[in-house]
Design an enzyme around this catalytic site. Structure first.
Site, short mmCIF file in Angstrom:
data_model
loop_
_atom_site.label_atom_id
_atom_site.label_comp_id
_atom_site.label_asym_id
_atom_site.label_seq_id
_atom_site.Cartn_x
_atom_site.Cartn_y
_atom_site.Cartn_z
N TYR A 137 0.84 -1.20 0.00
CA TYR A 137 0.00 0.00 0.00
C TYR A 137 0.88 1.25 0.00
O TYR A 137 0.67 2.18 0.73
CB TYR A 137 -0.94 -0.01 1.21
N GLN A 157 2.21 3.05 -5.59
CA GLN A 157 1.36 2.37 -6.57
C GLN A 157 0.23 1.60 -5.90
O GLN A 157 -0.91 1.60 -6.38
CB GLN A 157 2.20 1.41 -7.42
N GLU A 192 13.15 -5.80 -4.88
CA GLU A 192 14.09 -6.62 -4.12
C GLU A 192 13.42 -7.45 -3.03
O GLU A 192 14.00 -8.40 -2.50
CB GLU A 192 15.20 -5.77 -3.52
N GLN A 230 10.22 -8.78 -3.49
CA GLN A 230 9.13 -9.57 -4.07
C GLN A 230 9.39 -11.07 -4.04
O GLN A 230 8.49 -11.86 -3.73
CB GLN A 230 8.87 -9.12 -5.51
N HIS A 283 6.06 -4.20 -12.86
CA HIS A 283 7.41 -4.15 -13.45
C HIS A 283 7.86 -5.58 -13.65
O HIS A 283 7.53 -6.47 -12.85
CB HIS A 283 8.36 -3.40 -12.51
N SER A 303 15.12 31.03 -25.48
CA SER A 303 15.67 32.06 -26.36
C SER A 303 16.45 31.42 -27.50
O SER A 303 16.90 30.27 -27.41
CB SER A 303 16.60 32.98 -25.57
#
Length: 340
Positions: free
Chosen positions: A25, A28, A84, A86, A108, A252
Site C-alpha cells: 500500500y 502504486q 528486491e 518480491q 514491473h 531564447s
C-alpha cells in the site's frame, strides 16, 4: 508499431465476480486499490503484520488482510512492493496460496524476466505498468483522466489473460490514457536502461557535474543550483507537452544555439553511445540484475547505502534544500505527492 488499446477496447465487466488482492500500500499500491474500489471492484490489501500502512488503508475504507490471507482469498494477485522484496514474499506467502486459474500480476517485469519468481504453469502471469508515479495514477483518476500504461502477458493459462489485463487497466484509469502492448523482457530492459542512462543515472550525474563546474569556477552555489538543477523541471515540462520543438520554441534563440554547439561537446556522440550500449548490455545479459540481487542478499546494501549517504552530503543537495524551503510555490516536500 506497438499495439494500443483504449477504454473502448476494455471490458471492465471481465472483473465482475473476481476478487483482487493488492500486495502493498505504497505509492502504486494505494492508487491501484482505491481506483479499483471506486471502479466497483472487490479489493483487498495484503500487508505484513504491523505495517504502518494498515491504518491508512482501513481509513480509506479498504479491506486489509495479511499477505498469505490475501493471496488465498484473491483470484487476481497484484504484487506492488519493492522489486528486491518480491521474490522472498512470493515464495513464503503467495506461492503456497495460489490456485489453478488465478492471475498473478506485476507493475514491473524484473522478477519474472530474471527468474527470481517462477510461477506455476497453470496460472496467468501478466503486467500492468503505469507510466507514472502512483500518486499521479490516483490524482488523474480522480480528475477523470488517466496515465498511460504497458500491458504484457507472460503466461495465458486460462486464455483470458488479455481480457483481465485490459479490464484491470480500465479499472485503475490507465485505459483513459492508452494501454500499450509489450513483453516482460522489453519492459524490463527498456525501463532499467531509461532509469540508468537517462532519467536517474544520466540526469543526476549531468546536474552534479554542472553544479560542481560552476562552483569550482567561483560562482555562488545558489546560482549554480538554479541554473543546473532547478530549471531542469521547467525544461522537461515543455518537452513533455510538445517535444524538444516546444522547448526550443519557448527558450531564447541564444539558448537554442547553445544547445546545438555545446550538447555534443558535453556528451560526445560516439563515446556516449558506446557507454550507453555497454549499460544496455549489462542489463540484457543479467549483469546488472545479478549485482542488484547480490547487493541486497549478500552485501547488506553497503555500496547502495554508502552512495546514498554520499549524495545526501553533496552541496547540490544541501544548497538545494535550503533554497527550496524559501520557495513558497514549491513548498511541497513530500516525495509521494510532489509529482502530482
Amino acid at each position: 508499431m506497438a499495439k494500443m488499446y483504449y477504454e473502448k477496447d476494455c471490458d471492465l465487466s471481465k472483473l465482475d465476480g473476481k476478487k483482487i488482492g493488492i500486495i502493498g500500500y505504497g505509492s502504486q499500491g494505494h492508487a491501484h486499490a482505491l481506483n479499483l474500489k471506486e471502479s466497483g471492484c472487490d479489493v483487498c490489501v495484503g500487508l505484513r503484520p504491523g505495517s504502518a500502512n494498515q491504518a491508512k488503508a482501513e481509513a480509506a475504507g479498504l479491506k486489509v488482510m495479511s499477505v498469505p490471507e490475501t493471496a488465498k482469498w484473491a483470484d487476481i494477485v497484484m504484487i506492488l512492493i519493492n522489486d528486491e522484496a518480491q521474490a522472498d514474499m512470493y515464495k513464503q506467502d503467495i506461492a503456497p496460496n495460489l490456485e489453478a486459474g488465478n492471475a498473478l500480476m506485476f507493475a514491473h517485469g524484473f522478477n519474472i524476466h530474471f527468474k527470481q519468481i517462477v510461477p506455476p504453469a497453470d496460472i496467468d502471469v501478466l503486467m500492468i505498468a503505469p507510466k507514472g508515479p502512483g500518486h499521479t495514477v490516483r490524482s488523474t483518476y480522480v480528475n477523470g483522466k488517466g496515465v498511460p500504461c504497458l500491458l504484457a502477458v507472460e503466461q495465458n493459462a486460462t486464455g483470458k489473460a488479455y481480457d483481465i489485463g485490459l479490464a484491470y487497466a480500465a479499472g485503475i484509469g490507465c485505459a483513459r490514457g492508452g494501454v500499450m502492448e509489450t513483453t516482460f523482457q522489453d519492459e524490463t530492459e527498456t525501463d532499467l536502461f531509461g532509469e540508468q542512462a537517462i532519467l536517474c543515472g544520466g540526469v543526476v550525474e549531468l546536474m552534479k557535474l554542472g553544479f560542481e563546474t560552476l562552483v569550482e569556477a567561483g560562482y555562488a552555489p545558489e546560482n549554480a543550483y538554479f541554473e543546473c538543477i532547478h530549471e531542469m523541471k521547467l525544461i522537461i515540462d515543455l518537452i513533455n507537452k510538445g517535444g524538444v520543438a516546444m522547448m526550443n520554441y519557448s527558450i531564447s534563440d541564444t539558448a537554442e544555439f547553445g544547445e546545438y554547439v555545446s550538447g555534443s561537446r558535453i556528451l560526445p556522440y560516439e563515446e556516449t553511445k558506446k557507454n550507453m550500449k555497454a549499460v544496455l548490455t549489462d542489463i540484457q545479459d543479467g549483469t546488472f540484475a545479478g549485482r542488484w540481487i547480490a547487493e541486497n542478499k549478500s552485501f547488506g546494501r553497503t555500496f547502495f547505502n554508502a552512495k546514498r549517504a554520499q549524495l545526501a552530503k553533496h552541496p547540490m543537495e544541501t544548497v538545494g534544500a535550503e533554497l527550496r524551503r524559501n520557495m513558497l510555490w514549491g513548498s511541497d516536500t513530500d516525495p509521494d505527492t510532489a509529482s502530482n
